[in-house]
Write a protein that holds these residues in place. Structure first.
Motif, mmCIF file in Angstrom:
data_model
loop_
_atom_site.group_PDB
_atom_site.id
_atom_site.type_symbol
_atom_site.label_atom_id
_atom_site.label_comp_id
_atom_site.label_asym_id
_atom_site.label_seq_id
_atom_site.Cartn_x
_atom_site.Cartn_y
_atom_site.Cartn_z
ATOM 1 N N ALA A 244 -4.861 -6.176 10.715
ATOM 2 C CA ALA A 244 -3.547 -5.815 11.250
ATOM 3 C C ALA A 244 -3.436 -4.301 11.306
ATOM 4 O O ALA A 244 -4.029 -3.600 10.484
ATOM 5 C CB ALA A 244 -2.434 -6.388 10.382
ATOM 6 N N ALA A 245 -2.675 -3.829 12.284
ATOM 7 C CA ALA A 245 -2.486 -2.389 12.432
ATOM 8 C C ALA A 245 -1.085 -2.111 12.937
ATOM 9 O O ALA A 245 -0.460 -2.961 13.578
ATOM 10 C CB ALA A 245 -3.522 -1.802 13.385
ATOM 11 N N MET A 246 -0.608 -0.907 12.624
ATOM 12 C CA MET A 246 0.717 -0.493 13.062
ATOM 13 C C MET A 246 0.652 0.945 13.556
ATOM 14 O O MET A 246 0.082 1.802 12.872
ATOM 15 C CB MET A 246 1.728 -0.604 11.916
ATOM 16 C CG MET A 246 3.126 -0.117 12.285
ATOM 17 S SD MET A 246 4.315 -0.253 10.939
ATOM 18 C CE MET A 246 4.709 -2.007 11.015
ATOM 19 N N THR A 247 1.249 1.195 14.718
ATOM 20 C CA THR A 247 1.291 2.553 15.248
ATOM 21 C C THR A 247 2.311 3.392 14.476
ATOM 22 O O THR A 247 3.120 2.858 13.697
ATOM 23 C CB THR A 247 1.696 2.563 16.722
ATOM 24 O OG1 THR A 247 3.070 2.118 16.830
ATOM 25 C CG2 THR A 247 0.822 1.648 17.555
ATOM 26 N N SER A 248 2.304 4.671 14.733
ATOM 27 C CA SER A 248 3.279 5.541 14.080
ATOM 28 C C SER A 248 4.715 5.196 14.504
ATOM 29 O O SER A 248 5.661 5.442 13.756
ATOM 30 C CB SER A 248 2.985 7.008 14.406
ATOM 31 O OG SER A 248 3.011 7.222 15.808
ATOM 32 N N SER A 249 4.874 4.589 15.649
ATOM 33 C CA SER A 249 6.204 4.218 16.119
ATOM 34 C C SER A 249 6.601 2.810 15.715
ATOM 35 O O SER A 249 7.718 2.379 15.997
ATOM 36 C CB SER A 249 6.282 4.349 17.641
ATOM 37 O OG SER A 249 5.345 3.504 18.263
ATOM 38 N N GLY A 250 5.680 2.087 15.059
ATOM 39 C CA GLY A 250 6.038 0.780 14.508
ATOM 40 C C GLY A 250 5.545 -0.438 15.266
ATOM 41 O O GLY A 250 5.820 -1.568 14.862
ATOM 42 N N CYS B 5 0.868 -1.178 0.000
ATOM 43 C CA CYS B 5 0.000 0.000 0.000
ATOM 44 C C CYS B 5 0.903 1.225 0.000
ATOM 45 O O CYS B 5 1.642 1.447 0.968
ATOM 46 C CB CYS B 5 -0.914 -0.005 1.212
ATOM 47 S SG CYS B 5 -1.837 1.537 1.441
ATOM 48 N N THR B 6 0.818 1.994 -1.074
ATOM 49 C CA THR B 6 1.651 3.187 -1.205
ATOM 50 C C THR B 6 0.815 4.435 -0.985
ATOM 51 O O THR B 6 -0.265 4.581 -1.574
ATOM 52 C CB THR B 6 2.320 3.235 -2.584
ATOM 53 O OG1 THR B 6 3.135 2.066 -2.737
ATOM 54 C CG2 THR B 6 3.194 4.468 -2.731
ATOM 55 N N ALA B 7 1.333 5.310 -0.142
ATOM 56 C CA ALA B 7 0.656 6.566 0.171
ATOM 57 C C ALA B 7 1.225 7.701 -0.681
ATOM 58 O O ALA B 7 2.408 7.689 -1.044
ATOM 59 C CB ALA B 7 0.815 6.899 1.651
ATOM 60 N N SER B 8 0.383 8.681 -0.969
ATOM 61 C CA SER B 8 0.802 9.804 -1.813
ATOM 62 C C SER B 8 1.648 10.820 -1.060
ATOM 63 O O SER B 8 2.231 11.717 -1.679
ATOM 64 C CB SER B 8 -0.429 10.506 -2.389
ATOM 65 O OG SER B 8 -1.272 10.969 -1.347
ATOM 66 N N GLU B 9 1.722 10.682 0.262
ATOM 67 C CA GLU B 9 2.556 11.574 1.057
ATOM 68 C C GLU B 9 3.065 10.831 2.280
ATOM 69 O O GLU B 9 2.589 9.727 2.590
ATOM 70 C CB GLU B 9 1.761 12.815 1.478
ATOM 71 C CG GLU B 9 0.474 12.506 2.205
ATOM 72 C CD GLU B 9 -0.401 13.728 2.403
ATOM 73 O OE1 GLU B 9 -1.148 14.082 1.463
ATOM 74 O OE2 GLU B 9 -0.340 14.317 3.489
ATOM 75 N N SER B 10 4.011 11.430 2.956
ATOM 76 C CA SER B 10 4.626 10.800 4.111
ATOM 77 C C SER B 10 3.740 10.977 5.332
ATOM 78 O O SER B 10 3.559 12.087 5.823
ATOM 79 C CB SER B 10 5.998 11.431 4.353
ATOM 80 O OG SER B 10 6.612 10.865 5.481
ATOM 81 N N ILE B 11 3.172 9.870 5.803
ATOM 82 C CA ILE B 11 2.219 9.936 6.914
ATOM 83 C C ILE B 11 2.543 8.949 8.029
ATOM 84 O O ILE B 11 1.988 9.048 9.123
ATOM 85 C CB ILE B 11 0.778 9.672 6.437
ATOM 86 C CG1 ILE B 11 0.683 8.300 5.750
ATOM 87 C CG2 ILE B 11 0.298 10.789 5.512
ATOM 88 C CD1 ILE B 11 -0.742 7.899 5.403
ATOM 89 N N PHE B 12 3.398 7.975 7.772
ATOM 90 C CA PHE B 12 3.537 6.868 8.701
ATOM 91 C C PHE B 12 4.139 7.284 10.040
ATOM 92 O O PHE B 12 3.876 6.637 11.052
ATOM 93 C CB PHE B 12 4.391 5.763 8.094
ATOM 94 C CG PHE B 12 3.879 5.231 6.782
ATOM 95 C CD1 PHE B 12 4.750 4.724 5.841
ATOM 96 C CD2 PHE B 12 2.525 5.253 6.484
ATOM 97 C CE1 PHE B 12 4.292 4.241 4.628
ATOM 98 C CE2 PHE B 12 2.047 4.776 5.276
ATOM 99 C CZ PHE B 12 2.935 4.269 4.343
ATOM 100 N N SER B 13 4.936 8.325 10.075
ATOM 101 C CA SER B 13 5.537 8.749 11.332
ATOM 102 C C SER B 13 4.548 9.526 12.199
ATOM 103 O O SER B 13 4.837 9.825 13.361
ATOM 104 C CB SER B 13 6.774 9.609 11.074
ATOM 105 O OG SER B 13 6.413 10.763 10.336
ATOM 106 N N THR B 14 3.388 9.837 11.657
ATOM 107 C CA THR B 14 2.371 10.608 12.375
ATOM 108 C C THR B 14 1.106 9.795 12.659
ATOM 109 O O THR B 14 0.489 9.971 13.713
ATOM 110 C CB THR B 14 1.986 11.862 11.565
ATOM 111 O OG1 THR B 14 3.166 12.624 11.279
ATOM 112 C CG2 THR B 14 1.005 12.737 12.337
ATOM 113 N N TYR B 15 0.734 8.948 11.724
ATOM 114 C CA TYR B 15 -0.528 8.233 11.838
ATOM 115 C C TYR B 15 -0.327 6.721 11.872
ATOM 116 O O TYR B 15 0.583 6.188 11.226
ATOM 117 C CB TYR B 15 -1.442 8.571 10.662
ATOM 118 C CG TYR B 15 -1.863 10.013 10.623
ATOM 119 C CD1 TYR B 15 -1.186 10.931 9.827
ATOM 120 C CD2 TYR B 15 -2.930 10.468 11.405
ATOM 121 C CE1 TYR B 15 -1.562 12.264 9.802
ATOM 122 C CE2 TYR B 15 -3.313 11.792 11.374
ATOM 123 C CZ TYR B 15 -2.629 12.678 10.583
ATOM 124 O OH TYR B 15 -3.010 13.997 10.565
#
Length: 122
Positions: A49-55, A22-32
């Protein structure tokens, strides 16, 4: 609003493996937080499955030990590695951007990809 695009689905035999992206159009993983959902015909969409912003990750009991959630921040991409697939894993799989950084609980946002079909059949 962020755009999400899933890929990697297909037809696989029971016991086989697939890796969804799953590719996002902007950098969001460190926040959401991010989530992978699936929806089988006639059933409600469920969080697998889910992943926090911290991994940190969490998994539904039905996939625990078989599915692995990972991410590549440089590529703005999250992955769902699915092993030991079963016919009951057949569904359309969606990724979702969470409304917060947390997965306890996971709150889905309105940002969904179009989904990718996974079919497990002999």
């Amino acid at each position: 609003q962020v755009q999400l695009v899933e890929s990697g689905g297909g037809l696989v035999q029971p016991g086989g493996s697939l890796r969804l992206s799953c590719t996002a159009s902007e950098s969001i993983f460190s926040t959401y937080a991010m989530g992978w959902y699936r929806q089988a015909p006639g059933k409600q969409r469920e969080l697998v499955a889910a992943m926090t912003s911290s991994g940190s990750t969490s998994y539904a009991d039905s996939v625990k030990g078989r599915f692995t959630f990972s991410r590549d921040n440089a590529k703005n991409t999250v992955y769902l590695q699915m092993n030991s697939l079963k016919p009951e894993d057949t569904a359309v799989y969606y990724c979702n951007k969470g409304r917060t950084y947390s997965i306890s609980p996971y709150y889905p946002s309105g940002s969904w990809g179009p989904g990718t079909q996974v079919t497990v059949s002999s």
